[in-house]
Design an enzyme around this catalytic site. Structure first.
Site, PDB file in Angstrom:
ATOM      1  N   ARG A  96       0.816  -1.223   0.000  1.00 33.43           N
ATOM      2  CA  ARG A  96       0.000   0.000   0.000  1.00 33.43           C
ATOM      3  C   ARG A  96       0.844   1.266   0.000  1.00 33.43           C
ATOM      4  NH1 ARG A  96      -3.271  -2.512   3.515  1.00 33.43           N
ATOM      5  NH2 ARG A  96      -1.650  -4.067   3.455  1.00 33.43           N
ATOM      6  N   THR A  97       1.907   1.318   0.771  1.00 34.12           N
ATOM      7  CA  THR A  97       2.648   2.579   0.871  1.00 34.12           C
ATOM      8  C   THR A  97       3.322   2.930  -0.453  1.00 34.12           C
ATOM      9  OG1 THR A  97       3.015   2.103   3.207  1.00 34.12           O
ATOM     10  CG2 THR A  97       4.368   3.826   2.239  1.00 34.12           C
TER      11      THR A  97
ATOM     12  N   LYS B  44      23.857  -6.572  -5.129  1.00 30.75           N
ATOM     13  CA  LYS B  44      25.211  -6.811  -5.645  1.00 30.75           C
ATOM     14  C   LYS B  44      26.265  -6.253  -4.698  1.00 30.75           C
ATOM     15  CE  LYS B  44      23.633  -6.464 -10.440  1.00 30.75           C
ATOM     16  NZ  LYS B  44      23.697  -5.626 -11.633  1.00 30.75           N
TER      17      LYS B  44
ATOM     18  N   ARG C   8      11.964   3.625   2.024  1.00 24.68           N
ATOM     19  CA  ARG C   8      11.653   2.741   3.155  1.00 24.68           C
ATOM     20  C   ARG C   8      12.859   1.855   3.404  1.00 24.68           C
ATOM     21  NH1 ARG C   8       6.347  -0.806   4.131  1.00 24.68           N
ATOM     22  NH2 ARG C   8       5.710   1.256   4.793  1.00 24.68           N
TER      23      ARG C   8
ATOM     24  N   HIS D  75       7.015   6.368  10.789  1.00 27.17           N
ATOM     25  CA  HIS D  75       6.295   6.183   9.520  1.00 27.17           C
ATOM     26  C   HIS D  75       5.384   7.419   9.415  1.00 27.17           C
ATOM     27  CE1 HIS D  75       4.366   4.517   6.142  1.00 27.17           C
ATOM     28  NE2 HIS D  75       3.974   3.350   6.607  1.00 27.17           N
TER      29      HIS D  75
HETATM   30  N1  ASP Z   1       2.417  -1.013   7.067  1.00 27.56           N
HETATM   31  C1  ASP Z   1       2.888  -0.621   8.366  1.00 27.56           C
HETATM   32  C2  ASP Z   1       4.383  -0.385   8.359  1.00 27.56           C
HETATM   33  O1  ASP Z   1       4.986  -0.348   7.303  1.00 27.56           O
HETATM   34  C3  ASP Z   1       2.468  -1.545   9.449  1.00 27.56           C
HETATM   35  C4  ASP Z   1       2.870  -2.981   9.297  1.00 27.56           C
HETATM   36  O2  ASP Z   1       3.654  -3.324   8.431  1.00 27.56           O
HETATM   37  O3  ASP Z   1       2.379  -3.760  10.112  1.00 27.56           O
HETATM   38  O4  ASP Z   1       4.961  -0.202   9.400  1.00 27.56           O
END
Ligand code: ASP
Length: 311
Positions: free
Chosen positions: A56-57, A84, A106, A134
């Site tokens: 989703r992110t 690599k 991320r 986050h």
């Molecule tokens: N999507 C959220 C995170 O990236 C929560 C999770 O992964 O549980 O932290």
């Protein structure tokens, strides 16, 4: 000098947060319509660099960038030179040499984007760093609460689950605390570090789920982050009976309580299907708000306008 990205909620002022939340409202779609298309970031490039899995992110940042007219490129670690042996700094410098206007990142290491931003002129937007922050999740959560007509001031918010490994919990604590909310963190003692009561005003801890939920306006459930636990912190077979959210819990909360979850949800583990699919659940509203909030964040970072009116 590095340009300013968005690394965490902790460093933002309440006015800066409010400006993003207000702007996100402008980007919310009308009922039964899709998100609007804008040319605000036409000619700009956003690189999404994800060293951890995400659905989703990453998708949400990509759609947000495209709806603002920017070009968006997504790279996952499995498909990059990281495999690599390239160092993080080299990977980032290589990408920065291609002159993107922002890097959305991320990483599993807490503080990775903060460290890299010291060396990079390209603004970094933190899409989750280890167990630390986050920020866009907390912003979209706040937008979702506000959409229900609630004020953040004085709200009682119960955050339940694997608090120890949750960057979502930390970012929400920082944000809600700046608005004077009452925050109850709840989970098994092994997943509930005492220090968290000290990171911001208004935080209390409990291992008792009923106590956390009593009179809550908002219940935020968290996934058990097995990928971050080196050994099982609580027996998996018993987790749901102690910390799984079921319909009967909702009776303890305020009548108009809303149930949130950052996803991915594990039905029957931390939340029952009946609750996840109930009228009280705003889980899909959170996902929808993810796009409008990330549009507001990218605009604020890229259009040179910092939230809160600063240029
Ligand atoms: N999507 C959220 C995170 O990236 C929560 C999770 O992964 O549980 O932290």
């Amino acid at each position: 000098m590095p340009r300013e990205g968005l690394l965490g909620i902790d460093a933002l002022t309440r006015d800066e947060i409010q400006a993003i939340l207000d702007r996100a409202r402008d980007f919310q779609p009308k009922p039964n319509e899709s998100f609007g298309r804008f040319e605000i970031l036409k000619g700009r490039t956003v690189v999404n660099l994800f060293f951890e899995t995400s659905t989703r992110t990453r998708t949400s940042f990509e759609i947000a960038a495209k709806r603002l007219g920017a070009d968006a490129v997504s790279i996952t670690a499995q498909a990059s030179s990281v495999t690599k042996g390239e160092s993080l700094v080299d990977t980032l410098n290589t990408l920065a040499a291609m002159r993107p206007d922002a890097i959305v990142m991320r990483h599993s290491a807490s503080g990775a984007p903060h460290f890299l931003q010291r060396y990079l002129a390209t603004p970094i937007v933190n899409a989750g760093d280890g167990t630390h922050e986050h920020p866009t999740q907390a912003l979209l959560d706040a937008r979702t609460i506000l959409d229900r007509g609630a004020r953040l001031e004085g709200l009682r918010v119960a955050i339940i689950g694997d608090i120890a490994h949750s960057r979502v919990a930390r970012s929400n604590v920082y944000l809600l605390s700046k608005y004077g909310a009452e925050i109850v963190l709840c989970g098994p003692a092994s997943l509930l570090p005492k220090e968290l009561a000290k990171i911001a005003p208004g935080v209390t801890l409990t291992t008792n789920m009923d106590e956390a939920i009593r009179n809550a306006d908002v219940i935020m459930m968290l996934r058990v982050q097995l990928e971050r636990q080196h050994e099982a912190a609580f027996p998996a077979s018993e987790y749901f009976s102690f910390y799984g959210l079921r319909l009967e819990h909702l009776r303890l909360a305020k009548p108009d309580v809303i149930v949130m979850h950052p996803g991915p949800i594990n039905r029957g583990r931390e939340i029952s299907s009946e609750v996840a699919d109930s009228q009280r659940s705003v889980i899909l509203n959170q996902v929808e708000n993810g796009i409008s909030v990330r549009m507001a964040v990218l605009e604020s970072v890229l259009a040179g306008k910092r939230a809160g009116g600063k240029e």
